[in-house]
Design a protein around this motif. Structure first.
Motif: not given
Length: 371
Positions: A268, A270, A280-281, A301, A331-332, A344, A346-347
């Protein structure tokens, strides 16, 4: 000394700004370094490039929306045509049943008419036998009359043989009465036969009319049957096309999930856009749907949640996007896999993974494929 002089003379540019050119006040004079001017020029280029990029993206989005509207309109037209074809199919079925019933009734009438014709022919034969038309004719009757008239009168010889004149007279009267009876029977037969001939001719004409009507109905039934078969073939083609389209869309959704699962375990990052190097997501969903389904998504998102067609949890299918919020904003985002699972980014600690759909409370589920 030379460098300082060059720096002083070349690095800085002199600018004079006349705020009030028509006044007698002293104009404003200032110096600006070259790198400041370069940065300003570079900023203008970056701003122009960004404007061009967003304008192109907006144009592409408008094209996608127009294509989607056209596809929806074509789908509605196909649905309307299918409904009309079903209605016409039902009408043709009813017409075919009605014609089959009429055909059965006409065949029954034809059989009844043939039976009546046979009865008339049999009755005619019986009348001919009763009238003796096969033995009696006008020529025979005239010959019999002439023979009766040419019989010799009684002579004296007859008296000698013992014949009674009264008996002979009675015999002659009986012969005359028989001849009269034969003529009456012949006359009656001559009057009756034309009537039966006319009846038979009328029955033959009626039978031919029934045969013509039967042939017309058979041709009409054949034409309707062919038309009905063509409608059935058209309906089957539409059903096959719809089934193929449903299978294609189902395969596309399965391909989206399968492609997303290939990156499970990757990092992941950002702001990343490539799941091979880190994503990122929203970058993950944008990459998957763009490369597999050719669907353009916005970058964040929150902006992605404003696209597509919202659906309920019960209507969610693999390939749909599931959005989550922090209470104030989205936000996701994750890709729905089916059976209550999502995949997905995730983080930073977990990376790309699969989770239960309700590991957080979903805020919104959106169908981005337009089916």
């Amino acid at each position: 000394m030379k460098w300082k002089k060059f720096k002083k003379e070349r690095i800085s540019l002199n600018y004079t700004v006349m705020l009030l050119p028509h006044s007698q006040k002293k104009p404003i004079h200032f110096k600006t370094p070259v790198w400041t001017f370069g940065l300003f020029f570079l900023g203008i280029l970056v701003l122009s490039g960004a404007c061009l990029f967003f304008a192109g993206s907006r144009h592409q989005l408008n094209q996608v929306r127009e294509e989607k509207a056209k596809l929806e309109q074509e789908w509605e037209e196909l649905a309307s045509q299918k409904q009309m074809a079903d209605i016409e199919n039902e009408i043709l079925k009813q017409a075919r049943e009605t014609q089959e019933q009429e055909l059965k009734e006409l065949e029954q009438k034809t059989r009844d008419t043939l039976k009546e014709l046979e009865d008339l022919v049999e009755r005619e034969s019986q009348i001919r036998q009763e009238l003796g038309l096969q033995q009696v004719s006008p020529e025979d009757g005239s010959q019999e009359s002439q023979t009766s008239e040419e019989e010799p009168e009684p002579s004296d010889t007859d008296h000698d043989t013992g014949h009674d004149p009264d008996t002979e007279a009675a015999g002659r009267e009986e012969g005359v009465s028989r001849e009269s009876s034969s003529m009456i029977v012949y006359t009656a037969a001559s009057e009756i036969l034309p009537q039966y001939t006319v009846m038979i001719a009328e029955d033959n004409a009626s039978f031919q009319g029934i045969q013509s009507e039967l042939a017309f109905l058979q041709n009409s039934l054949t034409e309707k049957s062919n038309q009905y078969d063509r409608y059935l073939a058209t309906i089957e083609e539409q059903k096959e096309a719809q089934a193929a389209e449903i299978a294609r869309r189902k395969a596309l959704r399965e391909a989206i999930v399968s492609r997303a699962l290939q990156y499970v375990g990757n990092a992941y990052v950002y702001g990343g856009n490539d799941p091979n190097t880190g994503v990122d997501c929203s970058g993950f969903t944008k990459y998957i749907l763009g490369n597999v389904a050719g669907v353009y998504l916005n970058r964040t998102a929150a902006s992605q949640s404003l696209q597509g067609q919202p659906v309920s949890i019960d209507e969610a299918r693999p390939g749909d996007l599931v959005f989550y919020s922090d209470g104030s904003r989205v936000n996701h985002v994750a890709i729905y896999m089916g059976n209550g699972r999502v995949v997905h980014a995730s983080n930073e600690r977990i990376g790309i993974t699969t989770s239960d759909m309700y590991y957080r409370t979903p805020t919104k589920i959106v169908n981005m494929l337009g089916d």
